[in-house]
Design an enzyme around this catalytic site. Structure first.
Site, PDB file in Angstrom:
ATOM      1  N   ASN A   1       0.867  -1.268  -0.105  1.00 27.00           N
ATOM      2  CA  ASN A   1      -0.153   0.105   0.070  1.00 27.00           C
ATOM      3  C   ASN A   1       0.758   1.489  -0.050  1.00 27.00           C
ATOM      4  OD1 ASN A   1       0.784   0.429   2.732  1.00 27.00           O
ATOM      5  ND2 ASN A   1      -0.904  -0.633   3.495  1.00 27.00           N
ATOM      6  N   ARG A   2       0.239   2.437   0.029  1.00 27.81           N
ATOM      7  CA  ARG A   2       1.089   3.383  -0.152  1.00 27.81           C
ATOM      8  C   ARG A   2       2.269   3.629   0.984  1.00 27.81           C
ATOM      9  NH1 ARG A   2      -1.279   8.695  -1.839  1.00 27.81           N
ATOM     10  NH2 ARG A   2      -3.249   7.970  -1.705  1.00 27.81           N
TER      11      ARG A   2
ATOM     12  N   GLU B   1       3.376   1.149   2.988  1.00 26.27           N
ATOM     13  CA  GLU B   1       4.367   0.354   2.955  1.00 26.27           C
ATOM     14  C   GLU B   1       5.497   0.818   1.855  1.00 26.27           C
ATOM     15  OE1 GLU B   1       1.393  -3.206   4.534  1.00 26.27           O
ATOM     16  OE2 GLU B   1       1.576  -2.741   2.169  1.00 26.27           O
TER      17      GLU B   1
ATOM     18  N   ASP C   1      -6.179  -7.413   1.529  1.00 24.70           N
ATOM     19  CA  ASP C   1      -6.407  -8.881   1.109  1.00 24.70           C
ATOM     20  C   ASP C   1      -7.222  -9.074  -0.115  1.00 24.70           C
ATOM     21  OD1 ASP C   1      -4.821  -9.468   3.597  1.00 24.70           O
ATOM     22  OD2 ASP C   1      -6.859  -9.620   4.919  1.00 24.70           O
TER      23      ASP C   1
END
Length: 520
Positions: free
Chosen positions: A223-224, A226, A293
């Protein structure tokens, strides 16, 4: 849009293997009634408890809900929570022979407390985690590999869900990726969150960078946050996130990198030079839990079915949007994705309301989706043969009773049984299309039974609406709806409007009209 619809229809039931950290998600639901007298905290009066698969188990559960044949690998504790999670996996039909027990660690549990204020939409109030993050011992690594490797022989895709709880050790991940790469099996990784500052030197990742274990994978899906932590780059804008995706692509030897950007959709960079931004359409966001997920599951499902990667990314973007409209990690089925795609396609043609006319199966799915957003359902039924102003006023009043209105329309056969052999004047398809064109009507379905009782029982409407010419005791389903917490609303009666009267008047005028034509 048609390509996306065809891709979902071609999913089939591929075999997909999942490796990762297994989590039990527990939910306590209740009403947030007041501030406690003991401390300045909200008092939650609990009324419902629920358990769901979390982490890699959630990915497996979402895949199974999409129709995949799923095998799962990981580690649980030797405790009660492990038994509960194994029971959920069995219930979902997920093979888990490669899920081992480790008496040295507890099963990871995330416990969420969900409160409703004045019976309104629920909100997460608190989360409590029970976990150990140490890496697996070598004996467990060997055990997982021994049981998981045979599953890779038949897998059309392998998914790694790394929550940094210790199951995705470098050795385990590297051996799985190497085996899959030699067989041409795609490997998709949802990576860990890691600080980057100490893992870069001279614009290159160091040998101990946590992402090095993913080298050789097909796809990374951070994600952004991470992506920013892993690269040390800002990801506040779409352009910055795309640059971070390119860095991930080249520094960790993967074929493609996707960065999910919540409200901004996703960006996608491929080794063949493709760069893409997939925006998301505005949605009512209730809970971002499970969006990552869902992205991983749909990407895996699509690639296992042979879908082009760019189409797979667009499908994952749609599914993630549907997921955030639900509370907690809840399955998004392929029928829901199809319904959303078809609705989007229909929305591009404002004059066409045919997407609002649905089968009973589609109706139940759409109502469940809207209920997950906290919407309440009003239900009515009728023949609606010749739509007149009385009908329109009645339907608008019905819609005002709840957040959505479902109209159940008598089929042609049932109308003949009720009204006689000369009715209906219009066939059921035409009547349904006219109803669907009204702004106040959300969904129309056709029923063939003598009464709509079975449909009422399947939908469980919050409000059952009938016209003012009905007495309460004559309304089909009234007792059942009230017994299940709903209410009955008798709408105002509008005198002077009648389908029968209109038909009689038309028949009276017809001979005079013909006579005038003959004279002319």
């Amino acid at each position: 849009m048609q390509e996306l619809i065809q891709s979902v229809q071609a999913f089939g039931s591929p075999s997909i293997a999942v490796l990762g950290d297994l989590i039990l998600d527990r939910y306590t639901w209740g009403n947030a009634e007041r501030v406690s007298q003991e401390a300045p905290v909200i008092l939650l009066r609990a009324d419902y408890h629920e358990e769901r698969p979390g982490g890699a188990a959630s990915v497996a559960f979402l895949l199974a809900s999409l129709g995949a044949q799923v095998s799962l690998a990981g580690v649980l504790g030797s405790d009660l929570w492990a038994e509960h999670l194994r029971a959920l996996l069995r219930q979902a039909g997920i093979r888990h022979d490669a899920v081992l027990a480790d008496s040295r660690r507890p099963t990871t549990v995330k416990e969420r407390f969900i409160g409703r204020a004045q019976q309104r939409h629920p909100q997460q109030m608190l989360r409590v985690d029970y976990e150990v993050r140490e890496a697996l011992h070598s004996d467990l690594e060997n055990g997982v590999l021994a049981r998981f490797m045979p599953e890779l022989e038949h897998a059309k895709a392998v998914l790694i869900s790394d929550y940094n709880k210790g199951a995705c050790t470098p050795r385990l991940v590297r051996e799985v990726i190497a085996t899959c790469r030699s067989r041409g099996t795609p490997v998709l990784v949802d990576p860990i969150r890691c600080p980057a500052s100490s893992h870069w030197a001279h614009d290159r990742p160091t040998a101990d960078h946590p992402f090095q274990k993913y080298a050789g994978a097909t796809l990374l899906t951070p994600n952004r946050l991470e992506a920013s932590l892993a690269t040390g780059l800002p990801t506040d804008t779409v352009e910055e996130a795309l640059q971070a995706a390119v860095v991930l692509l080249h520094c960790f030897d993967v074929q493609a990198a996707i960065v999910t950007l919540d409200r901004d959709g996703m960006v996608f960079a491929h080794r063949d030079g493709r760069r893409c931004h997939c925006p998301t359409r505005p949605r009512q966001v209730y809970d971002i839990t499970g969006a990552g997920d869902m992205v991983l599951a749909v990407l895996g499902m699509a690639l296992a079915a042979g879908t082009d990667l760019e189409l797979a990314v667009r499908l994952a973007n749609v599914a993630a949007g549907l997921e955030v409209e639900k509370i907690g990690v809840a399955p998004v089925r392929r029928e829901e994705i199809l319904a959303d795609l078809q609705a989007s396609a229909a929305a591009s043609s404002p004059k066409d309301a045919s997407h609002k006319v649905v089968s009973r199966e589609q109706l139940l799915i759409e109502v469940a989706r809207r209920r997950a957003q906290g919407q309440r359902l009003a239900f009515t039924n009728g023949c609606f043969d010749i739509l007149h102003a009385g009908h329109v006023r009645y339907l608008y009043e019905a819609r005002a009773q709840a957040d959505m209105l479902v109209v159940a329309l008598n089929s042609d056969r049932s109308v003949r049984e009720l009204k006689g052999p000369t009715r209906p004047v219009q066939p059921q398809e035409a009547r349904a299309q006219v109803l669907a064109a009204l702004e106040c009507v959300d969904l129309v379905t056709i029923f063939d039974e003598p009464t709509p009782l079975s449909l009422i029982q399947a939908l469980r409407p919050d409000v059952l609406v009938k016209g003012g010419d009905y007495r309460r005791e004559a309304i089909v389903g009234a007792d059942w709806v009230e017994a299940h917490g709903g209410r009955v609303h008798i709408a105002a009666y509008h005198a002077g409007f009648s389908t029968t009267a209109l038909l009689t008047k038309a028949q009276t005028l017809a001979p005079a009209s013909l006579a005038q034509k003959k004279v002319a």
